[in-house]
Motif scaffolding. Structure first.
Motif, PDB file in Angstrom:
ATOM      1  N   MET A   1       0.841  -1.126  -0.151  1.00 42.19           N
ATOM      2  CA  MET A   1      -0.036  -0.090   0.151  1.00 42.19           C
ATOM      3  C   MET A   1       0.677   1.285   0.006  1.00 42.19           C
ATOM      4  SD  MET A   1      -3.199   0.906   2.583  1.00 42.19           S
ATOM      5  CE  MET A   1      -1.945   1.253   4.001  1.00 42.19           C
ATOM      6  N   ASN A   2       0.599   2.172  -1.005  1.00 40.71           N
ATOM      7  CA  ASN A   2       1.363   3.253  -0.974  1.00 40.71           C
ATOM      8  C   ASN A   2       0.474   4.761  -1.006  1.00 40.71           C
ATOM      9  OD1 ASN A   2       3.658   5.287  -1.607  1.00 40.71           O
ATOM     10  ND2 ASN A   2       3.192   5.155  -4.067  1.00 40.71           N
ATOM     11  N   VAL A   3       0.545   5.187   0.407  1.00 41.03           N
ATOM     12  CA  VAL A   3      -0.332   6.435   0.766  1.00 41.03           C
ATOM     13  C   VAL A   3       0.802   7.492   0.619  1.00 41.03           C
ATOM     14  CG1 VAL A   3      -1.861   7.330   2.182  1.00 41.03           C
ATOM     15  CG2 VAL A   3      -2.006   4.951   1.669  1.00 41.03           C
ATOM     16  N   GLU A   4       0.386   8.626  -0.061  1.00 40.75           N
ATOM     17  CA  GLU A   4       1.323   9.726  -0.105  1.00 40.75           C
ATOM     18  C   GLU A   4       0.696  10.871   0.491  1.00 40.75           C
ATOM     19  OE1 GLU A   4       2.956  10.940  -3.786  1.00 40.75           O
ATOM     20  OE2 GLU A   4       3.237   8.724  -4.497  1.00 40.75           O
ATOM     21  N   LEU A   5       1.385  11.796   1.185  1.00 33.80           N
ATOM     22  CA  LEU A   5       0.672  12.878   1.938  1.00 33.80           C
ATOM     23  C   LEU A   5      -0.260  13.776   1.094  1.00 33.80           C
ATOM     24  CD1 LEU A   5       3.558  14.223   4.065  1.00 33.80           C
ATOM     25  CD2 LEU A   5       1.501  13.008   4.925  1.00 33.80           C
ATOM     26  N   ARG A   6       0.224  13.793  -0.337  1.00 33.65           N
ATOM     27  CA  ARG A   6      -0.564  14.697  -1.129  1.00 33.65           C
ATOM     28  C   ARG A   6      -1.993  14.308  -1.519  1.00 33.65           C
ATOM     29  NH1 ARG A   6       0.302  13.058  -6.777  1.00 33.65           N
ATOM     30  NH2 ARG A   6       1.772  11.284  -6.767  1.00 33.65           N
ATOM     31  N   TYR A   7      -2.053  12.757  -1.330  1.00 34.42           N
ATOM     32  CA  TYR A   7      -3.406  12.053  -1.387  1.00 34.42           C
ATOM     33  C   TYR A   7      -4.463  12.520  -0.218  1.00 34.42           C
ATOM     34  CZ  TYR A   7      -0.964   8.802  -4.575  1.00 34.42           C
ATOM     35  OH  TYR A   7      -0.174   8.140  -5.443  1.00 34.42           O
ATOM     36  N   LEU A   8      -3.536  12.518   0.948  1.00 32.47           N
ATOM     37  CA  LEU A   8      -4.300  13.015   1.990  1.00 32.47           C
ATOM     38  C   LEU A   8      -4.877  14.461   2.077  1.00 32.47           C
ATOM     39  CD1 LEU A   8      -2.430  10.921   5.020  1.00 32.47           C
ATOM     40  CD2 LEU A   8      -4.314  10.102   3.604  1.00 32.47           C
ATOM     41  N   ARG A   9      -3.859  15.249   1.610  1.00 32.91           N
ATOM     42  CA  ARG A   9      -4.273  16.586   1.563  1.00 32.91           C
ATOM     43  C   ARG A   9      -5.315  17.016   0.709  1.00 32.91           C
ATOM     44  NH1 ARG A   9       1.830  17.623   2.156  1.00 32.91           N
ATOM     45  NH2 ARG A   9       1.977  18.574   4.289  1.00 32.91           N
ATOM     46  N   ALA A  10      -5.255  16.091  -0.661  1.00 34.66           N
ATOM     47  CA  ALA A  10      -6.250  16.292  -1.404  1.00 34.66           C
ATOM     48  C   ALA A  10      -7.842  15.971  -0.955  1.00 34.66           C
ATOM     49  CB  ALA A  10      -6.161  15.678  -2.885  1.00 34.66           C
ATOM     50  N   LEU A  11      -7.722  14.686  -0.240  1.00 30.82           N
ATOM     51  CA  LEU A  11      -8.898  14.292   0.174  1.00 30.82           C
ATOM     52  C   LEU A  11      -9.616  15.310   1.320  1.00 30.82           C
ATOM     53  CD1 LEU A  11     -10.922  12.161   0.837  1.00 30.82           C
ATOM     54  CD2 LEU A  11      -9.391  11.169   2.598  1.00 30.82           C
ATOM     55  N   VAL A  12      -8.577  15.610   2.410  1.00 29.77           N
ATOM     56  CA  VAL A  12      -9.278  16.636   3.169  1.00 29.77           C
ATOM     57  C   VAL A  12      -9.757  18.046   2.794  1.00 29.77           C
ATOM     58  CG1 VAL A  12      -8.645  18.173   5.213  1.00 29.77           C
ATOM     59  CG2 VAL A  12      -8.116  15.586   5.095  1.00 29.77           C
ATOM     60  N   ALA A  13      -9.040  18.619   1.575  1.00 26.26           N
ATOM     61  CA  ALA A  13      -9.209  19.599   0.982  1.00 26.26           C
ATOM     62  C   ALA A  13     -10.779  19.581   0.293  1.00 26.26           C
ATOM     63  CB  ALA A  13      -8.370  20.198   0.047  1.00 26.26           C
ATOM     64  N   VAL A  14     -11.036  18.343  -0.389  1.00 31.47           N
ATOM     65  CA  VAL A  14     -12.385  18.096  -1.029  1.00 31.47           C
ATOM     66  C   VAL A  14     -13.345  18.187   0.129  1.00 31.47           C
ATOM     67  CG1 VAL A  14     -13.785  16.534  -2.112  1.00 31.47           C
ATOM     68  CG2 VAL A  14     -11.382  16.869  -2.982  1.00 31.47           C
ATOM     69  N   VAL A  15     -13.246  17.319   1.345  1.00 26.71           N
ATOM     70  CA  VAL A  15     -14.304  17.290   2.231  1.00 26.71           C
ATOM     71  C   VAL A  15     -14.420  18.731   2.995  1.00 26.71           C
ATOM     72  CG1 VAL A  15     -14.688  16.625   4.706  1.00 26.71           C
ATOM     73  CG2 VAL A  15     -13.667  15.083   2.739  1.00 26.71           C
ATOM     74  N   ASP A  16     -13.283  19.415   3.092  1.00 28.67           N
ATOM     75  CA  ASP A  16     -13.498  20.768   3.772  1.00 28.67           C
ATOM     76  C   ASP A  16     -14.202  22.002   2.719  1.00 28.67           C
ATOM     77  OD1 ASP A  16     -12.596  19.932   6.069  1.00 28.67           O
ATOM     78  OD2 ASP A  16     -10.513  20.840   5.702  1.00 28.67           O
ATOM     79  N   SER A  17     -13.889  21.870   1.568  1.00 23.90           N
ATOM     80  CA  SER A  17     -14.417  22.610   0.526  1.00 23.90           C
ATOM     81  C   SER A  17     -15.483  22.445  -0.172  1.00 23.90           C
ATOM     82  CB  SER A  17     -13.208  22.829  -0.701  1.00 23.90           C
ATOM     83  OG  SER A  17     -12.026  23.334   0.012  1.00 23.90           O
ATOM     84  N   GLN A  18     -15.899  21.072  -0.227  1.00 21.06           N
ATOM     85  CA  GLN A  18     -17.324  20.394  -0.734  1.00 21.06           C
ATOM     86  C   GLN A  18     -17.337  20.313  -2.125  1.00 21.06           C
ATOM     87  OE1 GLN A  18     -20.091  19.346   1.225  1.00 21.06           O
ATOM     88  NE2 GLN A  18     -18.538  19.597   2.760  1.00 21.06           N
ATOM     89  N   THR A  19     -16.336  20.683  -2.952  1.00 19.39           N
ATOM     90  CA  THR A  19     -16.039  20.530  -4.261  1.00 19.39           C
ATOM     91  C   THR A  19     -14.741  20.392  -4.726  1.00 19.39           C
ATOM     92  OG1 THR A  19     -15.825  22.853  -5.131  1.00 19.39           O
ATOM     93  CG2 THR A  19     -17.984  22.176  -4.686  1.00 19.39           C
ATOM     94  N   PHE A  20     -14.370  19.647  -5.623  1.00 22.99           N
ATOM     95  CA  PHE A  20     -13.028  19.259  -6.165  1.00 22.99           C
ATOM     96  C   PHE A  20     -12.440  20.755  -6.891  1.00 22.99           C
ATOM     97  CE2 PHE A  20     -14.457  15.036  -5.735  1.00 22.99           C
ATOM     98  CZ  PHE A  20     -13.615  14.305  -5.860  1.00 22.99           C
ATOM     99  N   THR A  21     -13.295  21.749  -7.609  1.00 20.43           N
ATOM    100  CA  THR A  21     -12.860  22.831  -7.917  1.00 20.43           C
ATOM    101  C   THR A  21     -12.200  23.885  -6.859  1.00 20.43           C
ATOM    102  OG1 THR A  21     -14.448  22.796  -9.869  1.00 20.43           O
ATOM    103  CG2 THR A  21     -13.519  24.689  -9.145  1.00 20.43           C
ATOM    104  N   ASP A  22     -13.138  23.752  -5.555  1.00 18.13           N
ATOM    105  CA  ASP A  22     -12.685  24.698  -4.480  1.00 18.13           C
ATOM    106  C   ASP A  22     -11.361  23.966  -3.816  1.00 18.13           C
ATOM    107  OD1 ASP A  22     -14.434  26.598  -4.993  1.00 18.13           O
ATOM    108  OD2 ASP A  22     -15.932  25.898  -3.515  1.00 18.13           O
ATOM    109  N   ALA A  23     -11.387  22.837  -3.714  1.00 16.91           N
ATOM    110  CA  ALA A  23     -10.210  21.963  -3.258  1.00 16.91           C
ATOM    111  C   ALA A  23      -9.085  22.292  -4.029  1.00 16.91           C
ATOM    112  CB  ALA A  23     -10.380  20.668  -3.310  1.00 16.91           C
TER     113      ALA A  23
END
Length: 289
Positions: A1-23
């Motif tokens: 399993m290869n989990v990078e920090l940028r994956y986690l940052r992207a996920l949290v940004a999408v959840v916080d922003s509610q859209t992929f565009t705002d993330a």
């Protein structure tokens, strides 16, 4: 399993922003890059984290737990980065539209006198937390308190509101404006980091329509071309002069509160010193409205 920090940052940004565009805007990247990172994380973990529809993005039950763990990991990484920055000889301060306006240069000079070995670096950020959440900065200038309970906000002063108009607008010939002057106009608003909302005109005739923008550059362009009017802080007027735009004080508009935000668990002496100097910068000349 290869989990990078940028994956986690992207996920949290999408959840916080509610859209992929705002993330993507929050992280300063493309929507495609955010989508790829979230998809890569889901493949690495072997489960669906987000449910996507045409209207919103919601976590799956398993995704809720993943997001909670992702936040913890990113918080620990941010702590590690800030610990390193304490010894890096710099203090990074973010802002969205403007730093502290005309007070910025004086504060910079006082900082250099107090901490000659520590560079004060100003960073523009359109992220809702001013870049604090991803560890990119040590302290953020914000003009509305953050709701994220990981951060503490300290009010350092208030600023007057200024209207922004195209130079050819009839209102630009006036010395000052009132809220009623915006009635029936189109106003440019940034719901992400701006401080002007339609609530300013509750109980009275306000703008007829709203043009949503993303950041100060788009806001300035829309106004300078006569497609909308705007309202922002005195700091925006001081730090963002542009040919074709006239700024005028809005006398009956409520003042804007200016805050500094930082991590609650940050014991940095540098952050404390910057907060003190920023608060002192507002003491002599609080605006009279």
């Amino acid at each position: 399993m290869n989990v990078e920090l940028r994956y986690l940052r992207a996920l949290v940004a999408v959840v916080d922003s509610q859209t992929f565009t705002d993330a993507a805007i929050a992280l300063g990247t493309s929507q495609a890059a955010i989508s790829r990172s979230v998809a890569a994380l889901e493949r690495a973990l072997g489960l669906r984290i987000l449910q996507r529809t045409t209207r919103n993005v919601t976590p799956t039950p398993a995704g809720e737990r993943i997001i909670e763990h992702a936040r913890r990991v990113l918080d620990e990484v941010a702590l590690l980065e800030r610990a390193a920055q304490d010894h890096s000889g710099e203090l990074r301060v973010s802002y969205a539209w403007s730093a502290l306006g005309r007070r910025t240069v004086a504060l910079q000079r006082k900082w250099e006198e107090l901490h000659p070995a520590v560079r004060l670096i100003w960073v523009q950020s359109n992220a809702p937390t001013g870049g604090l959440a991803n560890g990119g900065v040590d302290i953020a200038v914000v003009r509305r308190p953050l709701t994220d309970n990981r951060f503490a906000t300290t009010m350092i002063g208030t600023e007057a509101r200024y209207g922004a108009l195209a130079k050819g607008d009839p209102l630009a010939r006036r010395r000052f404006l009132r809220l009623s002057d915006f009635a029936g106009r189109t106003i440019a608003v940034d719901h992400r980091t701006g401080i002007t909302t339609e609530d300013l005109w509750l109980g009275m005739d306000g703008p007829a329509s709203v043009r949503l923008v993303q950041g100060v550059d788009e806001w300035l362009t829309l106004i300078s071309t006569g497609q909308a009017v705007g309202m922002s802080s005195e700091a925006t007027a001081a730090q963002n002069p542009r040919p074709g735009i006239t700024y005028r004080p809005v006398r009956d508009a409520p003042p804007i509160s200016v805050f500094l935000a930082s991590w609650k668990d940050d014991p940095s002496v540098l952050v404390a010193d910057f907060t003190r100097l920023a608060r002192e910068a507002f003491i002599p000349d609080q605006p009279e409205l």
